[in-house]
Write an enzyme that holds these catalytic residues in place. Structure first.
Site, PDB file in Angstrom:
ATOM      1  N   GLY A 101       0.793  -1.222   0.000  1.00 61.16           N
ATOM      2  CA  GLY A 101       0.000   0.000   0.000  1.00 61.16           C
ATOM      3  C   GLY A 101       0.817   1.259   0.000  1.00 61.16           C
ATOM      4  N   GLU A 151      18.365 -10.017   4.076  1.00 57.99           N
ATOM      5  CA  GLU A 151      18.082  -8.674   4.592  1.00 57.99           C
ATOM      6  C   GLU A 151      19.383  -7.984   4.989  1.00 57.99           C
ATOM      7  OE1 GLU A 151      15.147  -7.229   4.498  1.00 57.99           O
ATOM      8  OE2 GLU A 151      14.269  -9.043   3.639  1.00 57.99           O
ATOM      9  N   HIS A 360     -18.291  40.368 -17.158  1.00 53.47           N
ATOM     10  CA  HIS A 360     -17.736  40.991 -15.954  1.00 53.47           C
ATOM     11  C   HIS A 360     -18.622  40.740 -14.734  1.00 53.47           C
ATOM     12  CE1 HIS A 360     -15.725  43.459 -19.050  1.00 53.47           C
ATOM     13  NE2 HIS A 360     -16.932  43.725 -19.501  1.00 53.47           N
TER      14      HIS A 360
END
Length: 454
Positions: A101, A151, A360
């Site tokens: 995510g 890791e 305007h």
């Protein structure tokens, strides 16, 4: 073969220093998790399983309209543990893409390529070569084949020199996930269940791990703090501007443009600096957008020119129309061809016919205006009585004098003229002149009050 997308979205996002869950932080106008869900839907995934944790109620509420299976990870014990939580609802057959995510920008084409190479072996992954791999898991190869992922904290000094890193994005057969995930162990420096251990299990089973590299490095970049979020935003906007230029758009400065949705463009579109496009927009051939404009869910037809600092939301604009500067078109504004909307004019839930003008300081709300009519400066449609909205109808070739108030419900017939400064509360017949104003009083030799000198 059926495809399941598993999205890991349980992290706390402590470094964001925010009360908002990390996966709900916005990038290009959409929550991080929203980008991943969008991509999963583009892949026509049969199942989308999202693993939630921190701020789960908020996350689920944000995506309540999506067809998602929600799985809770009450304790964050690693990526492997997170995917283990899906086993009770994970189909036994088919394949699963494992996404994150907080890695929002991986592209559909990249994932389709990953699925293709993974189908041959039952497991595949996305890797990336980087100059500074510190902190990332290293890809250990032997004779070119992936043998393991180590890791950073568990890596030897030699392994830390490896520059090919694990992105964490996998495609794995569901049968293998059901076989491997229960075998994961937390006997490592972090005391966590690493999803990366399934690579070693695949090697032990004699499987070759397929791998691909993304075309764009930012596709696999994660977001952990606001610095990374801002950097990824700029990379993404740079890429979106590049793609639009390849379609023929000219930018005054592509670095000062934000696309927070989608836009379809014709030929020779020109966009000035600091323009923001949101939602779903469409710009026809030769459309020009001035500096500082904001467009949301708006369609602008060919040849129209929008001057600086105009804001559009839910508007439909015809061909060769002139708008701005400082105009505002709100939801329900529908402008025909060759309309003029000038400075400080606001249009809401109003249809304006061919060639009509309001140049305007005007408010036009809940109105229908015919062709070739002129709305004078300072005119307003008084559409709200405090409880209900009412409609103003103005026919073709009508002239509304300056500073007029049209109190709805009211109809001004074709060819009619309304005198300046009028408050119109009754219908005006075709080809007639209507005006309403108090009698002018003039006093000769009038002396204004004077301030006393100190």
């Amino acid at each position: 073969m059926s495809t399941t997308v598993i999205i890991l979205a349980a992290g706390k996002g402590t470094r964001m220093r925010s009360q908002l869950p990390k996966v709900l932080q916005p990038l290009a106008g959409r929550p991080l998790l929203g980008h991943v869900i969008k991509t999963a839907k583009q892949l026509l995934a049969e199942n989308i399983i999202t693993i939630y944790g921190h701020g789960g109620d908020h996350v689920k509420k944000t995506f309540a309209q999506e067809n998602i299976q929600w799985v809770e990870q009450a304790e964050q014990l690693g990526t492997g543990h997170a995917v283990q939580m899906t086993l009770p609802v994970l189909p036994k057959d088919g394949i699963s893409l494992i996404l994150y995510g907080d890695v929002p920008l991986v592209r559909q084409t990249t994932l389709e390529q990953l699925i293709e190479v993974s189908n041959k072996t039952g497991i595949g992954m996305i890797t990336l070569h980087v100059d500074n791999p510190t902190g990332y898991g290293r890809i250990v190869r032997q004779d070119g084949k992936i043998q393991a992922i180590v890791e950073h904290k568990d890596a030897t000094e030699a392994q830390r020199q490896i520059q090919e890193i694990n992105t964490g994005i996998y495609c794995v057969s569901n049968a293998k996930l059901h076989e491997w995930l229960p075998k994961l162990s937390n006997e490592n420096a972090q005391g966590e269940y690493y999803l990366t251990d399934i690579v070693a299990m695949a090697v032990a089973d004699g499987l070759e791990i397929a791998s691909i590299q993304p075309e764009l490095a930012f596709e696999v970049e994660g977001v952990n703090d606001r610095l990374q979020l801002a950097a990824l935003e700029r990379e993404f906007q740079k890429q979106q501007a590049k793609e639009l230029m390849q379609q023929g758009v000219t930018f005054a400065d592509p670095a000062r443009f934000d696309l927070r949705g989608t836009v379809k463009v014709g030929h020779d579109v020109r966009i000035d600096v600091n323009v923001i496009i949101e939602g779903d927009c469409e710009l026809g051939d030769f459309v020009e957008i001035g500096a500082g404009c904001i467009l949301k869910n708006t369609t602008i037809a060919a040849g129209t020119k929008v001057q600086a600092y105009s804001v559009f939301d839910g508007a439909v604009v015809g061909e060769n129309t002139q708008i701005g500067p400082f105009a505002r078109l709100r939801p329900g504004a529908k402008l025909a061809n060759e309309v003029h909307i000038g400075n400080f004019v606001e249009v809401k839930n109003t249809t304006i016919g061919l060639g009509s003008k309001a140049n305007h300081f005007t408010y036009l709300g809940d109105a229908e205006i015919g062709a070739e009519s002129n709305i004078g400066a300072g005119t307003i449609t008084c559409n709200y009585d405090g409880a209900n909205k009412h409609k103003t109808t103005i026919g073709d070739a009508v002239f509304i004098g300056s500073n007029s108030s049209l109190v709805a419900p009211v109809t001004i017939g074709n060819g009619a003229t309304v005198g300046a400064g009028s408050v119109i509360t009754k219908d005006v017949a075709e080809q007639s002149l209507s005006f309403e104003r108090a009698q002018q009083i003039s006093k000769a030799n009038y002396q204004r009050p004077q301030k006393l000198k100190k």
